[in-house]
Design a protein around this motif. Structure first.
Motif, PDB file in Angstrom:
ATOM      1  N   TRP A 190       0.962  -1.351  -0.046  1.00  0.00           N
ATOM      2  CA  TRP A 190      -0.264  -0.321   0.076  1.00  0.00           C
ATOM      3  C   TRP A 190       0.863   1.187  -0.147  1.00  0.00           C
ATOM      4  O   TRP A 190       0.708   2.350  -0.814  1.00  0.00           O
ATOM      5  CB  TRP A 190      -1.123   0.012   1.383  1.00  0.00           C
ATOM      6  CG  TRP A 190      -2.304  -0.723   1.024  1.00  0.00           C
ATOM      7  CD1 TRP A 190      -2.530  -2.140   1.218  1.00  0.00           C
ATOM      8  CD2 TRP A 190      -3.591  -0.136   0.496  1.00  0.00           C
ATOM      9  NE1 TRP A 190      -3.977  -2.187   1.307  1.00  0.00           N
ATOM     10  CE2 TRP A 190      -4.332  -1.436   0.438  1.00  0.00           C
ATOM     11  CE3 TRP A 190      -3.014   1.107  -0.182  1.00  0.00           C
ATOM     12  CZ2 TRP A 190      -5.446  -1.315  -0.132  1.00  0.00           C
ATOM     13  CZ3 TRP A 190      -4.783   0.797  -0.824  1.00  0.00           C
ATOM     14  CH2 TRP A 190      -5.999  -0.376  -0.355  1.00  0.00           C
ATOM     15  N   ILE A 191       2.087   1.016   1.055  1.00  0.00           N
ATOM     16  CA  ILE A 191       2.811   2.129   0.824  1.00  0.00           C
ATOM     17  C   ILE A 191       3.192   3.099  -0.997  1.00  0.00           C
ATOM     18  O   ILE A 191       3.144   4.110  -0.634  1.00  0.00           O
ATOM     19  CB  ILE A 191       3.773   2.626   2.412  1.00  0.00           C
ATOM     20  CG1 ILE A 191       4.602   3.789   2.456  1.00  0.00           C
ATOM     21  CG2 ILE A 191       4.723   1.940   2.436  1.00  0.00           C
ATOM     22  CD1 ILE A 191       3.026   4.803   2.531  1.00  0.00           C
ATOM     23  N   ALA A 192       3.754   1.910  -1.273  1.00  0.00           N
ATOM     24  CA  ALA A 192       5.072   1.419  -1.860  1.00  0.00           C
ATOM     25  C   ALA A 192       3.851   2.548  -2.926  1.00  0.00           C
ATOM     26  O   ALA A 192       4.382   3.495  -4.259  1.00  0.00           O
ATOM     27  CB  ALA A 192       4.865   1.170  -2.552  1.00  0.00           C
ATOM     28  N   TRP A 193       2.249   2.124  -3.214  1.00  0.00           N
ATOM     29  CA  TRP A 193       1.232   2.446  -4.763  1.00  0.00           C
ATOM     30  C   TRP A 193       1.089   4.202  -3.786  1.00  0.00           C
ATOM     31  O   TRP A 193       0.617   4.738  -4.806  1.00  0.00           O
ATOM     32  CB  TRP A 193       0.558   1.642  -3.870  1.00  0.00           C
ATOM     33  CG  TRP A 193      -1.799   2.054  -4.100  1.00  0.00           C
ATOM     34  CD1 TRP A 193      -2.381   2.084  -4.081  1.00  0.00           C
ATOM     35  CD2 TRP A 193      -1.310   2.583  -5.881  1.00  0.00           C
ATOM     36  NE1 TRP A 193      -3.288   2.818  -4.319  1.00  0.00           N
ATOM     37  CE2 TRP A 193      -2.737   2.736  -5.475  1.00  0.00           C
ATOM     38  CE3 TRP A 193      -0.610   2.977  -6.986  1.00  0.00           C
ATOM     39  CZ2 TRP A 193      -3.583   3.366  -6.761  1.00  0.00           C
ATOM     40  CZ3 TRP A 193      -1.527   3.275  -8.056  1.00  0.00           C
ATOM     41  CH2 TRP A 193      -3.056   3.662  -8.210  1.00  0.00           C
ATOM     42  N   TYR A 194       0.690   4.719  -2.836  1.00  0.00           N
ATOM     43  CA  TYR A 194       0.873   5.768  -2.191  1.00  0.00           C
ATOM     44  C   TYR A 194       1.504   7.195  -2.122  1.00  0.00           C
ATOM     45  O   TYR A 194       1.572   7.807  -3.543  1.00  0.00           O
ATOM     46  CB  TYR A 194       0.809   5.487  -0.452  1.00  0.00           C
ATOM     47  CG  TYR A 194      -0.363   5.042  -0.459  1.00  0.00           C
ATOM     48  CD1 TYR A 194      -1.719   5.000  -0.882  1.00  0.00           C
ATOM     49  CD2 TYR A 194      -1.216   5.655   1.495  1.00  0.00           C
ATOM     50  CE1 TYR A 194      -3.033   5.088  -0.634  1.00  0.00           C
ATOM     51  CE2 TYR A 194      -2.206   5.191   1.782  1.00  0.00           C
ATOM     52  CZ  TYR A 194      -3.286   4.716   0.553  1.00  0.00           C
ATOM     53  OH  TYR A 194      -4.709   4.130   1.543  1.00  0.00           O
ATOM     54  N   LEU A 195       3.558   6.571  -2.351  1.00  0.00           N
ATOM     55  CA  LEU A 195       4.836   6.947  -2.849  1.00  0.00           C
ATOM     56  C   LEU A 195       4.552   7.208  -4.394  1.00  0.00           C
ATOM     57  O   LEU A 195       4.522   8.032  -4.404  1.00  0.00           O
ATOM     58  CB  LEU A 195       5.460   6.056  -2.108  1.00  0.00           C
ATOM     59  CG  LEU A 195       5.516   6.191  -0.859  1.00  0.00           C
ATOM     60  CD1 LEU A 195       6.571   5.488  -0.538  1.00  0.00           C
ATOM     61  CD2 LEU A 195       5.990   7.921  -0.220  1.00  0.00           C
ATOM     62  N   TYR A 196       3.861   6.269  -5.073  1.00  0.00           N
ATOM     63  CA  TYR A 196       3.507   6.253  -6.957  1.00  0.00           C
ATOM     64  C   TYR A 196       2.613   7.721  -7.229  1.00  0.00           C
ATOM     65  O   TYR A 196       3.524   8.547  -8.190  1.00  0.00           O
ATOM     66  CB  TYR A 196       4.011   4.804  -6.863  1.00  0.00           C
ATOM     67  CG  TYR A 196       3.370   5.051  -8.670  1.00  0.00           C
ATOM     68  CD1 TYR A 196       4.837   5.156  -9.252  1.00  0.00           C
ATOM     69  CD2 TYR A 196       1.981   5.494  -9.436  1.00  0.00           C
ATOM     70  CE1 TYR A 196       5.074   4.900 -10.772  1.00  0.00           C
ATOM     71  CE2 TYR A 196       1.991   5.264 -10.647  1.00  0.00           C
ATOM     72  CZ  TYR A 196       3.574   5.371 -11.485  1.00  0.00           C
ATOM     73  OH  TYR A 196       3.631   5.767 -13.163  1.00  0.00           O
ATOM     74  N   LEU A 197       1.972   7.615  -6.596  1.00  0.00           N
ATOM     75  CA  LEU A 197       0.794   9.240  -6.951  1.00  0.00           C
ATOM     76  C   LEU A 197       1.339  10.303  -6.798  1.00  0.00           C
ATOM     77  O   LEU A 197       1.535  10.253  -7.080  1.00  0.00           O
ATOM     78  CB  LEU A 197      -0.226   8.428  -6.448  1.00  0.00           C
ATOM     79  CG  LEU A 197      -1.598   7.025  -6.344  1.00  0.00           C
ATOM     80  CD1 LEU A 197      -3.025   7.305  -5.400  1.00  0.00           C
ATOM     81  CD2 LEU A 197      -1.647   6.893  -7.801  1.00  0.00           C
ATOM     82  N   ILE A 198       1.971  10.178  -5.227  1.00  0.00           N
ATOM     83  CA  ILE A 198       2.618  11.523  -4.692  1.00  0.00           C
ATOM     84  C   ILE A 198       4.143  11.593  -5.292  1.00  0.00           C
ATOM     85  O   ILE A 198       3.925  13.162  -6.242  1.00  0.00           O
ATOM     86  CB  ILE A 198       2.977  11.634  -3.076  1.00  0.00           C
ATOM     87  CG1 ILE A 198       2.448  10.447  -2.268  1.00  0.00           C
ATOM     88  CG2 ILE A 198       3.534  12.882  -2.929  1.00  0.00           C
ATOM     89  CD1 ILE A 198       0.691  12.291  -2.391  1.00  0.00           C
ATOM     90  N   GLU A 199       4.587  11.138  -5.998  1.00  0.00           N
ATOM     91  CA  GLU A 199       5.848  11.234  -6.722  1.00  0.00           C
ATOM     92  C   GLU A 199       4.905  11.811  -8.206  1.00  0.00           C
ATOM     93  O   GLU A 199       5.887  12.294  -8.817  1.00  0.00           O
ATOM     94  CB  GLU A 199       6.550   9.976  -6.967  1.00  0.00           C
ATOM     95  CG  GLU A 199       7.879  10.231  -7.478  1.00  0.00           C
ATOM     96  CD  GLU A 199       9.049   8.951  -8.265  1.00  0.00           C
ATOM     97  OE1 GLU A 199       9.706   8.852  -7.997  1.00  0.00           O
ATOM     98  OE2 GLU A 199       8.430   7.985  -8.571  1.00  0.00           O
ATOM     99  N   SER A 200       3.957  10.825  -8.590  1.00  0.00           N
ATOM    100  CA  SER A 200       3.541  11.721 -10.164  1.00  0.00           C
ATOM    101  C   SER A 200       3.292  13.147 -10.206  1.00  0.00           C
ATOM    102  O   SER A 200       3.407  13.443 -11.337  1.00  0.00           O
ATOM    103  CB  SER A 200       1.941  10.400 -10.411  1.00  0.00           C
ATOM    104  OG  SER A 200       3.239   8.892 -10.834  1.00  0.00           O
TER     105      SER A 200
END
Length: 483
Positions: free
Chosen positions: A85-95
């Motif tokens: 989950w947290i990697a998914w969240y970080l990907y959205l923020i980075e994007s």
């Protein structure tokens, strides 16, 4: 996304300007902090897993453009990376600032407020004792429950902003302990944080029951060929209706003859209104713009508007689907539709008392767990967070439950001096997002709650409008959302 070069240039400029918005700058600040703690190599590996997962999902979901899409988001291809989950969240923020055409609005709207708040107050967040251990748990641990951990962090920041010295307490393998210890002058308290799941199990079951009936209706609408939007209200539990109820109602409407203003029928179980989709307006929009795949904008084109708390389902046959952005191995969820041959869309809800009752999940179980973790010989404050995603009627019912539960709960010998409930409503709009928040306070002693926490909103960003009301009441009466 626009087709004309001039409009494209304007869009690119707008996306670049977005990077300077306060919430984006703050979210990036928290992302950089998290990435520094996680490690670059670790992040590259975990981001790759996120991208690979969604590439596989796109291959499943995206059809040949000559065919009708069988379903936009099926239960087995949900748009979330549950493994990490947290990697998914970080990907959205980075994007947000590296890949502006990458997004999943229904997910990103939930996490932007948390990342922005942490980044906005990063200096005081770094001063919290035990924060590095908490980041280890969030970014490197095996629990895979970032929603609860992010909630704990913003609660800790809120206390720090109110002048308290804050410490995260280490977990005890033998017994449950509170999450935080806060102190100010001669006052000292334990703080326990709990967060409800995003939606109830009943809501998931209800959606599955809807889809069984929708799948049957789609076949009939395809045979009828005319693109339509249907608005459905169930008066009884969906599971208690015939699986052909939508088909039977739709055929009855067809017999009456659909008008541009819509034709409706009503019986003891259902109210259904059917109207033609104005495909001329749809085509006109696509002539100028491409539209993000599975987005509020797409729904608005077919439904004639978009209700952020509404339940929508759609099928359509795209004329073309484009991936926007460089082919660098890091872009996914960047698909845009350039037009549709035909479309079918529905908005649905269930207003049965039992449905409202079951969706309005109480906090009693979480309150019981929180009280059990409170020490018997020390004053404790409890914070419970939950999301309000089902609209005002459900939230009125939930608020009544919460009030009764907290007032009537048997705290036994535990010295619980106050309970705070933080109701959070992430709201996706056609071209943006909002976050509404309401704090409900329950003092159990003579303590002045304002003296305890003068600021008890979690996401009061600059220019936030604060009013003495709940955001679901403002939604119900038609006012703007409380933030």
């Amino acid at each position: 996304m626009t087709k004309k070069n001039k409009e494209w240039s304007v869009l690119i400029e707008s996306l670049e300007e977005n990077k300077t918005e306060e919430w984006v700058v703050s979210a990036k600040r928290s992302f950089d902090w998290f990435l520094e703690h996680m490690g670059e190599n670790n992040w590259v590996r975990r981001r790759k897993a996120v991208i690979q997962y969604f590439r596989q999902q796109q291959d499943i979901q995206i059809p040949d453009s000559s065919n009708v899409v069988p379903d936009i988001v099926r239960e087995d291809t949900r748009v979330a990376f549950y493994k990490d989950w947290i990697a998914w969240y970080l990907y959205l923020i980075e994007s947000v600032y590296l890949r502006p055409f990458v997004d999943e609005p229904s997910q990103s709207a939930r996490i932007y407020p948390f990342f922005s708040t942490i980044g906005r107050h990063i200096d005081i967040a770094k001063q919290i004792k035990g924060i590095n251990v908490k980041l280890d748990e969030l970014l490197k641990g095996n629990k895979n429950q970032p929603d609860s951990l992010l909630f704990e962090i913003v609660i800790a920041i809120m206390y720090q902003r109110n002048g308290w010295s804050v410490e995260f307490l280490p977990e005890n393998s033998k017994t449950k302990t509170p999450d935080l210890f806060v102190s100010k002058e001669d006052r000292k308290f334990y703080v326990e944080c709990k967060r409800l799941n995003k939606v109830t199990d009943y809501s998931k079951i209800e959606r599955k029951e809807w889809r069984k009936r929708w799948d049957k209706l789609v076949q009939i609408m395809l045979q009828n060929k005319a693109p339509v939007f249907i608005d459905v209200i169930f008066k009884v539990e969906i599971s208690q209706t015939s699986k052909d109820i939508l088909v039977d109602a739709f055929l009855a409407v067809i017999d009456q003859g659909i008008t541009d203003n819509g034709t409706s029928i009503e019986n003891d179980e259902i109210i259904i209104k059917v109207k033609y989709i104005n495909m001329d307006l749809v085509h006109e929009h696509f002539y100028k713009y491409q539209v993000r795949w599975n987005s509020p904008q797409m729904i608005a084109l077919f439904a004639g508007g978009f209700d952020s708390s509404g339940n929508y389902t759609q099928v359509h046959s795209p004329t073309g689907i484009n991936a926007v952005g460089p082919d660098d191995g890091e872009h996914v969820l960047n698909l845009f539709c350039e037009g549709v041959h035909t479309a079918y869309c529905a908005k649905w809800e269930c207003i049965a008392d039992i449905s409202i009752e079951k969706k309005a999940k109480d906090v009693r179980k979480l309150l019981s767990k929180a009280v059990s973790q409170a020490p018997e010989d020390f004053p404790t404050i409890i914070h419970i967070g939950y999301e309000t995603l089902h609209g005002p009627i459900v939230e009125y019912s939930r608020a009544d439950k919460i009030y009764s539960s907290i007032i009537q709960f048997d705290y036994k010998d535990k010295d619980v001096i106050a309970v705070y409930c933080h109701a959070i409503q992430p709201s996706i709009q056609i071209e943006s997002f909002e976050c509404a928040e309401t704090t409900m306070r329950f003092g159990r002693t003579a303590i002045n709650l304002k003296d305890l926490l003068f600021h008890d909103l979690l996401f009061d960003e600059p220019r936030t409008k604060i009013r003495n009301d709940t955001h679901w009441n403002e939604d119900f009466v038609g006012g703007s959302q409380l933030k």
